[in-house]
Write a protein that holds these residues in place. Sequence first.
Motif, PDB file in Angstrom:
ATOM      1  N   VAL C 196       5.072 -63.517  37.784  1.00 46.68           N
ATOM      2  CA  VAL C 196       5.393 -64.558  36.799  1.00 46.68           C
ATOM      3  C   VAL C 196       4.317 -65.645  36.808  1.00 46.68           C
ATOM      4  CG1 VAL C 196       7.024 -66.372  36.224  1.00 46.68           C
ATOM      5  CG2 VAL C 196       7.852 -64.132  36.869  1.00 46.68           C
ATOM      6  N   PHE C 199       1.170 -64.276  35.141  1.00 44.92           N
ATOM      7  CA  PHE C 199       1.371 -64.157  33.699  1.00 44.92           C
ATOM      8  C   PHE C 199       1.271 -65.529  33.048  1.00 44.92           C
ATOM      9  CE2 PHE C 199       4.356 -64.419  30.115  1.00 44.92           C
ATOM     10  CZ  PHE C 199       3.754 -63.529  29.258  1.00 44.92           C
ATOM     11  N   SER C 200       1.910 -66.495  33.694  1.00 44.88           N
ATOM     12  CA  SER C 200       1.926 -67.856  33.185  1.00 44.88           C
ATOM     13  C   SER C 200       0.518 -68.420  33.088  1.00 44.88           C
ATOM     14  CB  SER C 200       2.774 -68.695  34.147  1.00 44.88           C
ATOM     15  OG  SER C 200       3.369 -69.747  33.492  1.00 44.88           O
ATOM     16  N   LEU C 203      -1.451 -66.766  30.312  1.00 46.17           N
ATOM     17  CA  LEU C 203      -1.035 -67.266  29.006  1.00 46.17           C
ATOM     18  C   LEU C 203      -1.683 -68.621  28.733  1.00 46.17           C
ATOM     19  CD1 LEU C 203       1.003 -65.858  27.111  1.00 46.17           C
ATOM     20  CD2 LEU C 203       2.694 -67.510  27.819  1.00 46.17           C
TER      21      LEU C 203
ATOM     22  N   VAL D 189      12.150 -62.889  32.615  1.00 44.59           N
ATOM     23  CA  VAL D 189      11.729 -63.619  33.802  1.00 44.59           C
ATOM     24  C   VAL D 189      10.288 -64.102  33.637  1.00 44.59           C
ATOM     25  CG1 VAL D 189      10.806 -61.802  35.312  1.00 44.59           C
ATOM     26  CG2 VAL D 189      12.136 -63.618  36.278  1.00 44.59           C
ATOM     27  N   ALA D 190       9.451 -63.297  32.963  1.00 46.47           N
ATOM     28  CA  ALA D 190       8.053 -63.701  32.777  1.00 46.47           C
ATOM     29  C   ALA D 190       7.944 -64.818  31.748  1.00 46.47           C
ATOM     30  CB  ALA D 190       7.211 -62.496  32.341  1.00 46.47           C
ATOM     31  N   LEU D 191       8.605 -64.644  30.592  1.00 45.84           N
ATOM     32  CA  LEU D 191       8.466 -65.632  29.518  1.00 45.84           C
ATOM     33  C   LEU D 191       9.129 -66.953  29.901  1.00 45.84           C
ATOM     34  CD1 LEU D 191       9.060 -63.381  26.413  1.00 45.84           C
ATOM     35  CD2 LEU D 191       6.972 -64.594  26.979  1.00 45.84           C
ATOM     36  N   VAL D 192      10.348 -66.894  30.455  1.00 45.85           N
ATOM     37  CA  VAL D 192      11.024 -68.126  30.835  1.00 45.85           C
ATOM     38  C   VAL D 192      10.260 -68.807  31.972  1.00 45.85           C
ATOM     39  CG1 VAL D 192      13.150 -69.074  31.782  1.00 45.85           C
ATOM     40  CG2 VAL D 192      13.257 -67.409  29.954  1.00 45.85           C
ATOM     41  N   GLY D 193       9.673 -67.993  32.870  1.00 44.30           N
ATOM     42  CA  GLY D 193       8.826 -68.556  33.913  1.00 44.30           C
ATOM     43  C   GLY D 193       7.656 -69.323  33.314  1.00 44.30           C
ATOM     44  N   ALA D 194       7.067 -68.786  32.237  1.00 47.59           N
ATOM     45  CA  ALA D 194       5.942 -69.472  31.588  1.00 47.59           C
ATOM     46  C   ALA D 194       6.407 -70.782  30.951  1.00 47.59           C
ATOM     47  CB  ALA D 194       5.308 -68.565  30.541  1.00 47.59           C
TER      48      ALA D 194
END
Lengths: 213, 213, 213, 213
Positions: C196, C199-200, C203, D189-194
């Motif tokens: 995560v 990925f963050s 991005l 989990v990845a998007l909300v983590g971002a």
Amino acid sequence: MDRQQRRRQWERTVEPGLLAASLLFLAAYSVRVLVPDLSPGWHAFWAIVTAVTWAVFIADYLARLLLSDHRLRFARRHWLDLMVTVLPLLRPLRMIDTYDRVQRRRDHPRLALEARVMTYAGLTALLLGYAAALAVYHDEHHAPHADIRTFGDSVWWAASTLTTTGYGDATPVTPRGRVVGVGLMFVGVALVGAVVGSFSSWLVRRFRQDGEA
Amino acid sequence: MDRQQRRRQWERTVEPGLLAASLLFLAAYSVRVLVPDLSPGWHAFWAIVTAVTWAVFIADYLARLLLSDHRLRFARRHWLDLMVTVLPLLRPLRMIDTYDRVQRRRDHPRLALEARVMTYAGLTALLLGYAAALAVYHDEHHAPHADIRTFGDSVWWAASTLTTTGYGDATPVTPRGRVVGVGLMFVGVALVGAVVGSFSSWLVRRFRQDGEA
Amino acid sequence: MDRQQRRRQWERTVEPGLLAASLLFLAAYSVRVLVPDLSPGWHAFWAIVTAVTWAVFIADYLARLLLSDHRLRFARRHWLDLMVTVLPLLRPLRMIDTYDRVQRRRDHPRLALEARVMTYAGLTALLLGYAAALAVYHDEHHAPHADIRTFGDSVWWAASTLTTTGYGDATPVTPRGRVVGVGLMFVGVALVGAVVGSFSSWLVRRFRQDGEA
Amino acid sequence: MDRQQRRRQWERTVEPGLLAASLLFLAAYSVRVLVPDLSPGWHAFWAIVTAVTWAVFIADYLARLLLSDHRLRFARRHWLDLMVTVLPLLRPLRMIDTYDRVQRRRDHPRLALEARVMTYAGLTALLLGYAAALAVYHDEHHAPHADIRTFGDSVWWAASTLTTTGYGDATPVTPRGRVVGVGLMFVGVALVGAVVGSFSSWLVRRFRQDGEA
């Protein structure tokens, strides 16, 4: 320009009053939810407190709107302020300004950056969690097949939601309770994430200093 | 100035003793919770260990308070020390100083920054999780309608709480058990978040070095 | 110095063989767990595959130990290697070296830093999750009062554990299954946290480039 | 070179059309899932909308493939585009380009970096969560022993999955529903983590500016 300055001054002047009004509003809501059989006199008293504090919030929003040069832009940019005026239980979300001004007024050195972020995000999360626990308890405790029967259950649910633990041993079952729950999940995951991140970087900084000393 | 120095010296001197006392206290608590039918002799023994170690903690706090120039300020700044003296199961939260001094005393090169943060936060989380599992098992296993019946259940619950997994297949139902649970959730989410963040940045650093090599 | 170099060379030489052996071991374990009524011939075949690959892991560890100048220090520093030799299902944890060497051998430009961390941590998490799902299914599906009855249930449980979602609709109830579960929670929270985080930051970097372009 | 440029131009030209087609596809899917007893006329209408928008997606992918100099490399590098063409409910994953171009076309200053990451990752998570709620409701609500009986249940499940809260009071029980669920967990989990990471760094930046001002 002149108007903008007057708006700033207004905001600075009413700040302590608004903070007091927010706490009063929360107190009134707490009493009305948690004490089911108030005497008529007290019931009227707390209803009036609710109405007056709410009127104060609306008056403040209108005053700031009128003191803006570009009212449409003000409304668009400060949509969170409008939401918070309509749903005063969300007020903690706007606490960032208050919190900062209170810090600024004091003379002694302010807290470290991480401590300020942790205090702000943590306090906001706690207040929102308390408000959500009240709202969910209010909606749920008489619902058929509800898991959340006592205010303790509701606080337990709110804590497990804010930390994204999510045991699921007591969850809202009514549509309104679930809407509050979804809001708390998303706001909670962001605020608690900010607390964790700040704690983490404070810890790293502390260990780094030890290494250099 | 003189007093401040004497306080520092005191802290350095009693450190190993306090660490030993903490472990003894935890051992005594473990035995009293996990072994229900101790012989009267052993029961008295472990009760005395508990009392003596607790007295040591209180004596240490008072000594440091008396050796401070500004006692009120000491009390206000070290509120966590007071809390940890009243509830010795929370002692791991103060381990950061001990841990650091132990590291400093050794000659060979210390661990990398991330490894130190991971070790400290991870050990603290494990000790607190173990203490919470004991406390919850103690409160729950005789409660009516309890899910947590064995110490294994309690450890399973503590692990799923610390990592914010939160299965909910076994959760505390008594008010005291839930207070412990809420504490573990908030402390756990912060400490485990610090471990994850440090692991993550260690991994990134390792891959970056590989890229450069 | 000489010995150290020979150890390095050994590690580079046996790498592909060890990777193949790891996959074979996992395949043998999968077949033995998932296909309950193997014919005696196949049963013997997969038992031999398990034994041979395990022997290969032990031989490799011993070879590296013997090729070290300071054997005690090797054993202490590479404790993870010993653990992975005893429990070969944990092998993915050591994949970081293999993964990096495979990347290095290829000519075309390597992946960006974040992509490498995500690939490594993601693959490791997937392999460990699969191994844990197998182990838990093996322990649970005949246990009384078990929730996890099919391999699908077990994969569903492993996915909800790795992401710390933790529904709790199917959880291990046997002591061995729960030990595997606790391991997966802690390893999963760290590895998925690394994915995560990477990925963050990927991005953020991508949006930053867009802003500058 | 010429072809590459023509591909770029094609992508810029069809962008608004593709965005509209994506929303139409989602609308058609929503109606078909949520309104069980459509009149035959409306049923045909929405079936045609689905077919036409899907055809548009396929045509766009083929056009871009044909306009590439190295078709095999295009297919390998843009594997996500192929997946998104086959499963149009995953389209939001490709929104990053659209989102960026829309931002670029507007004159007034663009949002801050963190706000852009939060908007993109948050919108993507919301759209995927909505699509997953629809798909799971579709698969589950007639299944025997299903927990998810209404679309409200499905949205509640999707929200608790995206935030990794995972109450488990309503979870998919069919294989297809669980596959959707596993996908949502990992993507969520990845998007909300971002989103959380960006919110956190925005908050830190805001407090840092206050400190300097």
